[in-house]
Design a protein around this motif. Structure first.
Motif, short mmCIF file in Angstrom:
data_model
loop_
_atom_site.label_atom_id
_atom_site.label_comp_id
_atom_site.label_asym_id
_atom_site.label_seq_id
_atom_site.Cartn_x
_atom_site.Cartn_y
_atom_site.Cartn_z
N THR A 141 0.18 -0.25 -2.35
CA THR A 141 1.16 0.36 -1.45
C THR A 141 2.13 0.33 -1.12
O THR A 141 3.24 0.74 0.10
N GLY A 142 2.78 -0.87 -1.27
CA GLY A 142 3.54 -2.20 0.22
C GLY A 142 3.18 -1.54 1.25
O GLY A 142 4.72 -3.03 1.73
N GLU A 143 2.39 -2.29 1.89
CA GLU A 143 1.26 -2.44 2.98
C GLU A 143 2.06 -4.35 3.34
O GLU A 143 2.78 -4.21 4.30
N ILE A 144 1.72 -4.75 1.88
CA ILE A 144 2.10 -6.34 2.81
C ILE A 144 2.41 -6.93 1.31
O ILE A 144 2.37 -5.80 0.44
N GLU A 145 3.36 -8.02 0.80
CA GLU A 145 3.72 -8.56 -0.20
C GLU A 145 3.00 -9.64 -0.41
O GLU A 145 2.50 -10.20 -0.11
N ASP A 146 2.95 -9.42 -1.80
CA ASP A 146 2.32 -10.31 -2.79
C ASP A 146 2.54 -11.89 -2.78
O ASP A 146 4.30 -12.09 -3.24
N LYS A 182 -3.73 -2.81 -1.05
CA LYS A 182 -2.23 -3.05 0.31
C LYS A 182 -1.18 -3.20 -0.23
O LYS A 182 -0.29 -2.98 -0.42
#
Length: 78
Positions: A26-31, A23
């Motif tokens: 793919t850019g679904e969530i930010e680290d 995720k």
């Protein structure tokens, strides 16, 4: 959910962690850790540059040759 060394929340199981990494990729969530940089890492980079400035070109070449020899020695024999 367990916490990492810097207090970040990470899944305890391998599959959950793999899903989280996917995720993030793919850019679904930010680290959350993306913007963090430790003081030790900043000081370490300064120290390496200063060490290279103070070294003679011959010594730098000697270190580079030794490092290359180590890297090439790790290759499997054909």
């Amino acid at each position: 959910m367990p916490k990492g060394p810097r207090g970040e929340k990470r899944p305890a199981d391998a599959i959950g962690l793999a899903v989280m990494i996917g995720k993030i990729a793919t850019g679904e969530i930010e680290d959350e850790r993306e913007g963090l940089s430790s003081a030790a890492a900043q000081l370490g980079s300064k120290g390496g540059k200063k060490r290279a400035e103070n070294m003679t070109p011959e010594r730098r070449a000697e270190i580079a040759k030794a490092a290359a020899a180590k890297r090439w020695a790790k290759l499997p024999k054909e």
